[in-house]
Structures are given as structure tokens and as C-alpha cells.
Design a protein around this motif. Structure first.
Motif, PDB file in Angstrom:
ATOM      1  N   LYS A 151     117.767 -23.412  22.639  1.00  0.00           N
ATOM      2  CA  LYS A 151     117.123 -22.289  23.302  1.00  0.00           C
ATOM      3  C   LYS A 151     118.164 -21.230  23.649  1.00  0.00           C
ATOM      4  CE  LYS A 151     112.990 -24.202  25.502  1.00  0.00           C
ATOM      5  NZ  LYS A 151     112.292 -24.391  26.797  1.00  0.00           N
ATOM      6  N   VAL A 152     117.867 -19.989  23.286  1.00  0.00           N
ATOM      7  CA  VAL A 152     118.753 -18.869  23.628  1.00  0.00           C
ATOM      8  C   VAL A 152     117.909 -17.735  24.180  1.00  0.00           C
ATOM      9  CG1 VAL A 152     120.458 -19.481  21.861  1.00  0.00           C
ATOM     10  CG2 VAL A 152     118.620 -17.882  21.301  1.00  0.00           C
ATOM     11  N   GLN A 153     118.547 -16.853  24.894  1.00  0.00           N
ATOM     12  CA  GLN A 153     117.833 -15.685  25.405  1.00  0.00           C
ATOM     13  C   GLN A 153     117.500 -14.746  24.243  1.00  0.00           C
ATOM     14  OE1 GLN A 153     119.872 -13.721  28.608  1.00  0.00           O
ATOM     15  NE2 GLN A 153     120.093 -15.591  29.836  1.00  0.00           N
ATOM     16  N   ALA A 154     116.275 -14.288  24.211  1.00  0.00           N
ATOM     17  CA  ALA A 154     115.836 -13.381  23.151  1.00  0.00           C
ATOM     18  C   ALA A 154     116.575 -12.053  23.257  1.00  0.00           C
ATOM     19  CB  ALA A 154     114.334 -13.161  23.249  1.00  0.00           C
ATOM     20  N   LYS A 155     116.825 -11.439  22.109  1.00  0.00           N
ATOM     21  CA  LYS A 155     117.493 -10.129  22.118  1.00  0.00           C
ATOM     22  C   LYS A 155     116.595  -9.105  22.804  1.00  0.00           C
ATOM     23  CE  LYS A 155     120.332 -10.769  17.981  1.00  0.00           C
ATOM     24  NZ  LYS A 155     120.662 -10.271  16.635  1.00  0.00           N
ATOM     25  N   GLY A 156     117.213  -8.355  23.704  1.00  0.00           N
ATOM     26  CA  GLY A 156     116.464  -7.315  24.404  1.00  0.00           C
ATOM     27  C   GLY A 156     115.832  -7.767  25.705  1.00  0.00           C
ATOM     28  N   VAL A 157     115.948  -9.058  26.038  1.00  0.00           N
ATOM     29  CA  VAL A 157     115.368  -9.535  27.280  1.00  0.00           C
ATOM     30  C   VAL A 157     116.167  -9.005  28.472  1.00  0.00           C
ATOM     31  CG1 VAL A 157     116.732 -11.670  27.355  1.00  0.00           C
ATOM     32  CG2 VAL A 157     114.528 -11.570  28.503  1.00  0.00           C
ATOM     33  N   THR A 158     115.466  -8.682  29.550  1.00  0.00           N
ATOM     34  CA  THR A 158     116.122  -8.229  30.780  1.00  0.00           C
ATOM     35  C   THR A 158     115.514  -8.974  31.963  1.00  0.00           C
ATOM     36  OG1 THR A 158     114.592  -6.355  31.018  1.00  0.00           O
ATOM     37  CG2 THR A 158     116.688  -5.939  29.875  1.00  0.00           C
ATOM     38  N   TYR A 159     116.314  -9.092  33.007  1.00  0.00           N
ATOM     39  CA  TYR A 159     115.881  -9.781  34.219  1.00  0.00           C
ATOM     40  C   TYR A 159     116.104  -8.878  35.427  1.00  0.00           C
ATOM     41  CZ  TYR A 159     116.084 -13.832  31.117  1.00  0.00           C
ATOM     42  OH  TYR A 159     115.896 -14.695  30.061  1.00  0.00           O
ATOM     43  N   LYS A 160     115.355  -9.142  36.482  1.00  0.00           N
ATOM     44  CA  LYS A 160     115.498  -8.383  37.720  1.00  0.00           C
ATOM     45  C   LYS A 160     115.589  -9.335  38.905  1.00  0.00           C
ATOM     46  CE  LYS A 160     110.478  -7.734  38.182  1.00  0.00           C
ATOM     47  NZ  LYS A 160     109.372  -6.737  38.228  1.00  0.00           N
ATOM     48  N   THR A 161     116.024  -8.787  40.023  1.00  0.00           N
ATOM     49  CA  THR A 161     116.186  -9.606  41.226  1.00  0.00           C
ATOM     50  C   THR A 161     114.847 -10.171  41.679  1.00  0.00           C
ATOM     51  OG1 THR A 161     118.076  -8.264  41.927  1.00  0.00           O
ATOM     52  CG2 THR A 161     116.997  -9.610  43.613  1.00  0.00           C
ATOM     53  N   TYR A 208     109.939 -17.267  29.913  1.00  0.00           N
ATOM     54  CA  TYR A 208     111.241 -17.113  30.549  1.00  0.00           C
ATOM     55  C   TYR A 208     112.178 -16.212  29.739  1.00  0.00           C
ATOM     56  CZ  TYR A 208     109.505 -21.128  33.144  1.00  0.00           C
ATOM     57  OH  TYR A 208     108.735 -21.973  33.914  1.00  0.00           O
ATOM     58  N   GLY A 209     111.651 -15.635  28.649  1.00  0.00           N
ATOM     59  CA  GLY A 209     112.472 -14.768  27.817  1.00  0.00           C
ATOM     60  C   GLY A 209     113.339 -15.516  26.828  1.00  0.00           C
ATOM     61  N   MET A 210     112.967 -16.773  26.496  1.00  0.00           N
ATOM     62  CA  MET A 210     113.771 -17.622  25.631  1.00  0.00           C
ATOM     63  C   MET A 210     113.104 -17.815  24.269  1.00  0.00           C
ATOM     64  SD  MET A 210     116.082 -18.219  27.932  1.00  0.00           S
ATOM     65  CE  MET A 210     117.092 -19.485  27.168  1.00  0.00           C
ATOM     66  N   ILE A 211     113.927 -18.032  23.234  1.00  0.00           N
ATOM     67  CA  ILE A 211     113.429 -18.360  21.897  1.00  0.00           C
ATOM     68  C   ILE A 211     114.243 -19.535  21.353  1.00  0.00           C
ATOM     69  CG2 ILE A 211     112.660 -16.010  21.360  1.00  0.00           C
ATOM     70  CD1 ILE A 211     115.230 -15.703  19.678  1.00  0.00           C
ATOM     71  N   MET A 212     113.703 -20.220  20.351  1.00  0.00           N
ATOM     72  CA  MET A 212     114.440 -21.299  19.679  1.00  0.00           C
ATOM     73  C   MET A 212     115.211 -20.708  18.501  1.00  0.00           C
ATOM     74  SD  MET A 212     113.927 -24.077  21.353  1.00  0.00           S
ATOM     75  CE  MET A 212     114.553 -25.287  20.183  1.00  0.00           C
ATOM     76  N   GLU A 213     116.452 -21.132  18.349  1.00  0.00           N
ATOM     77  CA  GLU A 213     117.304 -20.567  17.301  1.00  0.00           C
ATOM     78  C   GLU A 213     118.124 -21.683  16.660  1.00  0.00           C
ATOM     79  OE1 GLU A 213     119.362 -16.516  17.652  1.00  0.00           O
ATOM     80  OE2 GLU A 213     120.981 -17.924  18.080  1.00  0.00           O
ATOM     81  N   ASP A 214     118.297 -21.602  15.323  1.00  0.00           N
ATOM     82  CA  ASP A 214     119.155 -22.550  14.614  1.00  0.00           C
ATOM     83  C   ASP A 214     120.610 -22.117  14.761  1.00  0.00           C
ATOM     84  OD1 ASP A 214     117.070 -24.154  13.680  1.00  0.00           O
ATOM     85  OD2 ASP A 214     116.747 -22.882  11.924  1.00  0.00           O
ATOM     86  N   ASP A 215     121.455 -23.072  15.042  1.00  0.00           N
ATOM     87  CA  ASP A 215     122.873 -22.763  15.222  1.00  0.00           C
ATOM     88  C   ASP A 215     123.696 -23.833  14.512  1.00  0.00           C
ATOM     89  OD1 ASP A 215     125.211 -21.607  16.000  1.00  0.00           O
ATOM     90  OD2 ASP A 215     125.071 -22.182  18.119  1.00  0.00           O
ATOM     91  N   THR A 216     124.815 -23.442  13.920  1.00  0.00           N
ATOM     92  CA  THR A 216     125.733 -24.385  13.287  1.00  0.00           C
ATOM     93  C   THR A 216     126.941 -24.561  14.198  1.00  0.00           C
ATOM     94  OG1 THR A 216     125.035 -23.729  11.059  1.00  0.00           O
ATOM     95  CG2 THR A 216     127.138 -24.881  11.265  1.00  0.00           C
ATOM     96  N   VAL A 217     127.176 -25.793  14.589  1.00  0.00           N
ATOM     97  CA  VAL A 217     128.261 -26.094  15.527  1.00  0.00           C
ATOM     98  C   VAL A 217     129.325 -26.917  14.811  1.00  0.00           C
ATOM     99  CG1 VAL A 217     128.877 -27.170  17.721  1.00  0.00           C
ATOM    100  CG2 VAL A 217     126.631 -26.085  17.443  1.00  0.00           C
ATOM    101  N   SER A 218     130.571 -26.522  14.959  1.00  0.00           N
ATOM    102  CA  SER A 218     131.693 -27.255  14.371  1.00  0.00           C
ATOM    103  C   SER A 218     132.241 -28.224  15.423  1.00  0.00           C
ATOM    104  CB  SER A 218     132.776 -26.283  13.929  1.00  0.00           C
ATOM    105  OG  SER A 218     133.861 -26.967  13.348  1.00  0.00           O
ATOM    106  N   ILE A 219     132.329 -29.498  15.040  1.00  0.00           N
ATOM    107  CA  ILE A 219     132.781 -30.531  15.969  1.00  0.00           C
ATOM    108  C   ILE A 219     134.021 -31.202  15.406  1.00  0.00           C
ATOM    109  CG2 ILE A 219     132.110 -32.598  17.241  1.00  0.00           C
ATOM    110  CD1 ILE A 219     129.198 -31.902  16.562  1.00  0.00           C
ATOM    111  N   LYS A 220     135.119 -31.119  16.110  1.00  0.00           N
ATOM    112  CA  LYS A 220     136.342 -31.803  15.706  1.00  0.00           C
ATOM    113  C   LYS A 220     136.390 -33.164  16.389  1.00  0.00           C
ATOM    114  CE  LYS A 220     139.272 -27.864  14.507  1.00  0.00           C
ATOM    115  NZ  LYS A 220     140.555 -27.167  14.770  1.00  0.00           N
ATOM    116  N   ILE A 221     136.274 -34.216  15.599  1.00  0.00           N
ATOM    117  CA  ILE A 221     136.225 -35.574  16.133  1.00  0.00           C
ATOM    118  C   ILE A 221     137.588 -36.235  15.927  1.00  0.00           C
ATOM    119  CG2 ILE A 221     135.094 -37.824  15.971  1.00  0.00           C
ATOM    120  CD1 ILE A 221     132.618 -36.338  14.930  1.00  0.00           C
TER     121      ILE A 221
END
Length: 376
Positions: A151-161, A208-221
Motif C-alpha cells: 500500500k502506498v499513498q496515491a499520487k496527488g493525495v493531500t491531508y489536512k489537520t 484513506y488515500g491509499m492504492i496497491m502498487e507492485d514494487d521490486t525489492v532487492s534483498i541482500k541475504i
């Protein structure tokens, strides 16, 4: 971050109880708290080291791994470990309740995990994946690229107090009790403690202004990991809503795949070598499987079944950096189950031959002695 012993950092012994560990951490945290030592970089570093030590020693699983492997249990690039690379936001998010009351619930220094009114930065949830490793990858160490949905914040999302708590993330309640009027702070239900609510929601985003996104993560084991071990990649979990939130972590569980010929026991490897009666009697040179390729070994004539040959340094690297384990070759003399007429006649002639009668020497150890030696 320093590699100083965690027990030494908190000033406790290995046998300290959970309550003693917590008490020691609170003492150190108050001593080096940034509000008490404004602008003191050394105090900030000591504050972080104390939090790192507490995160590991307060967790039974992490503490057991640390006691067994030391800092190597959490080594690896990309933010692996117990509390390695913890920042102030992580510390106050996870442990602020332990010492926050000693400073009025507020924190103002070093970039802030709390606002002056006690607002706590929201951290996203952790993601968990399982990574399968071959024995070769475990022995040599490996870098894996994995795809995760986060889950990541969608582009263009804004929040207020948040209007309910005015950005503090907390609501103060006053209740009449038999002890008098008591004031308590509870998490704001409108913003879930973040101090912010959604202002502009882009198309496709959730509430909540969130979307699901595919991400590639590099893991050094690192080399030498064991089955069931968990590694952490900081900041690669789910993000959280809010402009001052921080992402969760990616927890990587190690699954060791079984090797076709080699069996692992800690840092040692075992290999079963089967030879014929003729090979055992005459002696022979044999190729055996090892990590990274075949190894040729020489068997002396008259070698006995059950003999264990030790090839030093041909095992698995130690997580503590103390070198490699060994490859133990177990010699098994194979007795044929079917014989031709000529073969039977030969062995019948040998029944009473002195050379074929068992005559163990003092140096020839019994099976139980060999097992004892192997595990000692």
C-alpha cells in the motif's frame, strides 16, 4: 551504528529478566533523551543505541538469536536486523510510552516523532514474505529481487489537520472517580492518532488515500542464514496515510531447500559415500559432492564402513564470522544382495581366511563413539 554489546549498552547481565531489561532501558532513555540533551550528538547516538538494544533484548525470539549469533544474526544490507538503523521516528513510535511521561508526553528534537502536543507519527503495517534458498545460496550469500504488493499513498493525495483533535492525535477526557477528577488521553478515533484526515482523494484511491502498487525489492541475504530466520528490510512495508507518516517494514522469512546429496547440521555438512567391498579392500580415489563443485578424496585400502572423513572448511560459513564449518564424509561399504555362482564360490573360500575375519584395532572406534565424536 555501533557494534557494542547490547547487554553492555543497557548495563545488565545476560540473565536479566524482562522487567529488568525494561527498567534499564527506561533509565538510559531518560538519561540520553533529546529533550534533556538538546543539540548533543553523542547523547543522540547513545539514545539510539539504547533503543536498538532494547528492541532486540525485549523480544524473546530476537534475544535468543542474538545470544546465539551475536550481531551477525541481524547483519545484512538494506536495514536488516533488530533495531539496526533505527531513527528517532521509529524509536518514539515503538517505545515512546516507556519514557514519554517523564517529559510531559512531548518530543521536539531531531526531526520529531512527536509534536509538542504529543502527536505520534503513524507507521504503516509490516509485510511478510518467504524466500526459498538453495544450500549454495546460503553458503555463498545472495542478493534476491522479489516483487511485493504494498500500500502506498496515491499520487496527488493531500491531508489536512484533524478537526477533532486539532492535529494532536489524542483526545483528552476528564472523568469523575472515587479518587477525584482524572484526566486521560485516548487516541483520536477520527484520525486514528495521526493528527490528519484525508483532504483530497485521487481517483482509484481508497478512503484513506491509499492504492496497491507492485514494487521490486532487492534483498541482500548474508551467508550462513538458517531455516526459519527472519530478516527485516526497513521501510519496504505498507505506507500509512498522512503527510508525516512512515512506512512499515518488509519481514523476510528464510526457507532452506533440501539439497539432493548434502545434509546440513548447523555449520557442518554431511555426505553419505557408498563404496563396494572391492573398493574398500583395495583403496580408491573418489569424487564427492560439495558446495560449488565436486571434490576428490583418497580412501586408504582396508577402509572400514562407518569411517568419517572430515574436510575442514568445506561447510557453511558462520554468521558470527568465525570461518566455515566442515564437510563430513560418511563411508558406507555396500554389500551386494545378489551374487553370481563364481562370486559365491569366492566368498565361500574366504569364510575361513584370516584376512576376512573381523579384527578391529584399538584405534577403530565403535559406532557410538563415532556419533559422540561427531556431535562433540
Amino acid at each position: 551504528m555501533s557494534k557494542k554489546d547490547y547487554y553492555e549498552i543497557l548495563g545488565i547481565s545476560k540473565g536479566a529478566s524482562a522487567e529488568e531489561i525494561k527498567k534499564a532501558y527506561r533509565k538510559k532513555a531518560i538519561q540520553y533523551h533529546p529533550d534533556k540533551n538538546p543539540g548533543d550528538k553523542e547523547a543522540e547516538e547513545n539514545f539510539k543505541m539504547a533503543a536498538e538494544a532494547y528492541e532486540v533484548l525485549s523480544d524473546a525470539d530476537k534475544k535468543a538469536r542474538y545470544d546465539q549469533y551475536g550481531h551477525a544474526a541481524f547483519d545484512g544490507a538494506g536495514g536488516f536486523g533488530g533495531g539496526h538503523h533505527m531513527n528517532m521516528d521509529d524509536i518514539f513510535s515503538q517505545f515512546g510510552d516507556i519514557f514519554g511521561s517523564a517529559f510531559g508526553g512531548g518530543f521536539s528534537g531531531f526531526g520529531g516523532g512527536f509534536s509538542g502536543g504529543g502527536q505520534r507519527r503513524v507507521k504503516g503495517s509490516n509485510l511478510r514474505i518467504k524466500v526459498k534458498l538453495t544450500l549454495e545460496e546460503i553458503v555463498n550469500g545472495v542478493e534476491k529481487k522479489v516483487k511485493v504488493k504494498r500500500k502506498v499513498q496515491a499520487k496527488g493525495v493531500t491531508y489536512k489537520t484533524c478537526p477533532t483533535c486539532n492535529g494532536s492525535g489524542q483526545i483528552m477526557k476528564v472523568a469523575n472517580t472515587i479518587l477525584g477528577r482524572m484526566q486521560t488521553a485516548t487516541t483520536c478515533t477520527t484520525c486514528s492518532g495521526s493528527g490528519q484526515i484525508l483532504d483530497h482523494k485521487p481517483s482509484g484511491a481508497d478512503a484513506y488515500g491509499m492504492i496497491m502498487e507492485d514494487d521490486t525489492v532487492s534483498i541482500k541475504i548474508p551467508a550462513g542464514v538458517v531455516d526459519g530466520m527472519q530478516l527485516k528490510v526497513s521501510g519496504k512495508g505498507n505506507e500509512a496515510p498522512g503527510s508525516n507518516s512512515i512506512p512499515g517494514d518488509l519481514i523476510v522469512a528464510i526457507e532452506e531447500q533440501e539439497h539432493e546429496f548434502l545434509k546440513r547440521e548447523g555449520e557442518n555438512l554431511h555426505y553419505d559415500l557408498y563404496i563396494s567391498i572391492a573398493e574398500a579392500a583395495l583403496g580408491v580415489s573418489k569424487e564427492i559432492e560439495a558446495v560449488g563443485g565436486k571434490v576428490r578424496i583418497k580412501l586408504d585400502e582396508g577402509i572400514q564402513s562407518g569411517k568419517i572423513l572430515r574436510l575442514r572448511g568445506k561447510g557453511v560459513p558462520s554468521l558470527n564470522g568465525y570461518g566455515n564449518g566442515d564437510l563430513l564424509v560418511h563411508v558406507n561399504v555396500w554389500t551386494p544382495k545378489k551374487l553370481s555362482k563364481e562370486q559365491k564360490e569366492f566368498f565361500e573360500k574366504m569364510l575361513n581366511d584370516e584376512n576376512f575375519k573381523p579384527s578391529p584395532e584399538k584405534d577403530d572406534k565403535s559406532f557410538f563413539e563415532k556419533v559422540k565424536d561427531m556431535f562433540s
